[in-house]
Design an enzyme around this catalytic site. Structure first.
Site, PDB file in Angstrom:
ATOM      1  N   CYS A  94      42.463  42.707  36.987  1.00 22.00           N
ATOM      2  CA  CYS A  94      42.284  42.200  38.350  1.00 22.00           C
ATOM      3  C   CYS A  94      43.575  41.659  38.943  1.00 22.00           C
ATOM      4  O   CYS A  94      43.689  41.534  40.164  1.00 22.00           O
ATOM      5  CB  CYS A  94      41.236  41.085  38.381  1.00 22.00           C
ATOM      6  SG  CYS A  94      39.636  41.540  37.716  1.00 22.00           S
ATOM      7  N   HIS A 353      36.854  43.451  46.620  1.00 25.43           N
ATOM      8  CA  HIS A 353      37.718  43.238  45.454  1.00 25.43           C
ATOM      9  C   HIS A 353      37.980  44.569  44.744  1.00 25.43           C
ATOM     10  O   HIS A 353      37.493  44.811  43.643  1.00 25.43           O
ATOM     11  CB  HIS A 353      37.037  42.244  44.513  1.00 25.43           C
ATOM     12  CG  HIS A 353      37.825  41.862  43.304  1.00 25.43           C
ATOM     13  ND1 HIS A 353      39.186  42.070  43.173  1.00 25.43           N
ATOM     14  CD2 HIS A 353      37.436  41.272  42.130  1.00 25.43           C
ATOM     15  CE1 HIS A 353      39.590  41.634  41.996  1.00 25.43           C
ATOM     16  NE2 HIS A 353      38.555  41.150  41.335  1.00 25.43           N
ATOM     17  N   CYS A 383      41.829  35.009  39.005  1.00 22.98           N
ATOM     18  CA  CYS A 383      41.427  35.131  37.611  1.00 22.98           C
ATOM     19  C   CYS A 383      41.471  36.593  37.203  1.00 22.98           C
ATOM     20  O   CYS A 383      41.446  37.495  38.048  1.00 22.98           O
ATOM     21  CB  CYS A 383      40.025  34.552  37.402  1.00 22.98           C
ATOM     22  SG  CYS A 383      38.706  35.409  38.289  1.00 22.98           S
ATOM     23  N   GLY A 385      40.031  39.417  34.115  1.00 21.49           N
ATOM     24  CA  GLY A 385      39.165  39.689  32.993  1.00 21.49           C
ATOM     25  C   GLY A 385      39.904  39.659  31.663  1.00 21.49           C
ATOM     26  O   GLY A 385      41.099  39.926  31.603  1.00 21.49           O
TER      27      GLY A 385
END
Length: 396
Positions: A94, A353, A383, A385
């Site tokens: 991400c 996203h 954040c 993963g």
């Protein structure tokens, strides 16, 4: 002898409108999405000699489909840039788009390039299914296909099971850890849609949005002007039967691309444009994978310390909204961070996203917001993963 690192400026930042899964951009290849924002970025700076671009870095979290062959280099070629311009794809899931910005800024600061492009792209709609090769020829049993759209696949059996839970269950864990209620999550999600819709109506995105060739998509496809607390409350939990994370208070699956033009002082003079902002500091952090949503807490503290500044000095913050529970938990753990300056123009719950593009989107958003204000300090963080996070400080 190592010279003093050079100042790095964000000259411009663009992105496509983000499309919903299976929506308006689902017919566009990811390498074409990347090429489109790259071409648009170059065209917006008429004095920029494309041959002077030292490198093109694009974040991409999937890389299993049409984006498999170094999507940054493919974008360079498809955009018609000189073949002498190199390109590399980077992957920090991400955070890939922001990782590309950080790597490009680092190359410029160290003198490896004077001008660079960084960005990110993802087509979650077009992410393929993959079939692992069998351990021996001619297997007699059925073989399993894995979707590469999102999350774990082909998990290493040595990995602890608590680390490999679905991402949505992680959203439940971080929400429970900080006592984030369903009502608070739905209220946050509603505000994300309202802020994004208002920003589009007021033309606040006009300076950064570029169209996708052959597609009519006037704004981010996931924004719901007509949603309400009642509509959000009616949605069922998506991951745990008695949970609080729903399709309404989580980011959706999306397609899109974003790109930024970075330069040192010499490159800036050659381009002949006033920069949006200057890169001041960056930080990365790691955390237990099942609590990945809380990663920005450590990354933000680290980047503020590196920049020699405090949360009170920030004028705007883009904190990527993987889940409402995750953002609210981060804010609960960072009481010094003013919630009123976080995602003022909407966040990923409304905007979307597309994994590899999001870090570039929020970095560009902070740069444009600082330019609109005329001065200030901004923070972008997200954040990642498997338990990581990135944070970046910009100033003007």
């Amino acid at each position: 002898m190592i010279e003093r690192p050079r100042d790095v400026y964000i000259v411009d930042a663009v992105r496509t409108p983000f499309g919903r899964y299976g929506g308006a951009l689902s017919g566009v290849r990811p390498d074409d999405l990347a090429a489109g924002v790259l071409r648009a970025l170059v065209d917006r700076s008429p004095n920029l000699d494309p041959a002077s671009i030292g490198d093109v870095l694009f974040g991409n979290a999937n890389g299993a489909g049409e984006d498999n062959r170094d999507v940054a280099r493919m974008a360079v070629l498809l955009a018609g840039l000189p073949v002498s311009v190199p390109g590399a794809a980077v992957n920090r899931l991400c955070g890939s788009g922001m990782e590309a910005v950080i790597q490009a800024a680092r190359a410029i600061a160290l003198g490896d390039a004077s001008i660079a492009v960084a960005g990110g792209v993802e087509s979650m709609s077009r992410a393929p299914w993959v079939l692992p090769k069998p351990e021996r020829a001619f297997p007699a049993k059925d073989q399993q296909l894995y979707s590469t759209t999102l999350g774990w696949r082909m998990v290493n059996p040595r990995m602890p099971s608590e680390w490999t839970i679905p991402l949505g269950e992680s959203g439940e864990l971080v929400g429970a850890k900080h006592g984030i209620t369903r009502e608070a999550q739905d209220a946050f999600a509603l505000a994300s849609h309202q802020n994004a819709a208002r920003a589009w109506r007021e033309g606040l995105y006009d300076g950064e949005i570029v169209p996708v060739e052959g597609v009519t998509l006037p704004r981010d496809e996931g924004i719901r002007d007509n949603t309400s607390l009642e509509a959000l409350a009616a949605l069922k939990p998506a991951f745990i039967a008695d949970g609080t994370v729903t399709p309404g208070n989580a980011s959706p699956l999306n397609d899109g691309a974003a790109a930024l033009l970075l330069a040192d002082a010499d490159g800036l003079a050659a381009i002949g444009r006033e920069p949006l902002a200057r890169v001041r500091a960056a930080a990365v952090a790691g955390i237990e994978p099942q609590y990945f949503g809380l990663g920005p807490v450590d990354a933000i503290r680290k980047v503020l310390k590196k920049a020699g500044t405090d949360a009170a000095d920030l004028h705007t913050v883009e904190l990527n909204e993987a889940y409402a529970s995750q953002v609210l938990a981060c804010l609960a753990a960072l009481p010094e961070l003013d919630p009123s300056i976080v995602n003022p123009r909407g966040g990923a719950i409304a905007i979307g996203h597309p994994l590899g593009a999001s870090g570039a989107r929020i970095t560009g958003a902070v740069a444009h917001q600082l330019a609109s204000a005329g001065s200030g300090t901004g923070l972008a963080a997200l954040c990642i993963g498997v338990g990581q996070a990135l944070a970046l400080i910009l100033e003007r």
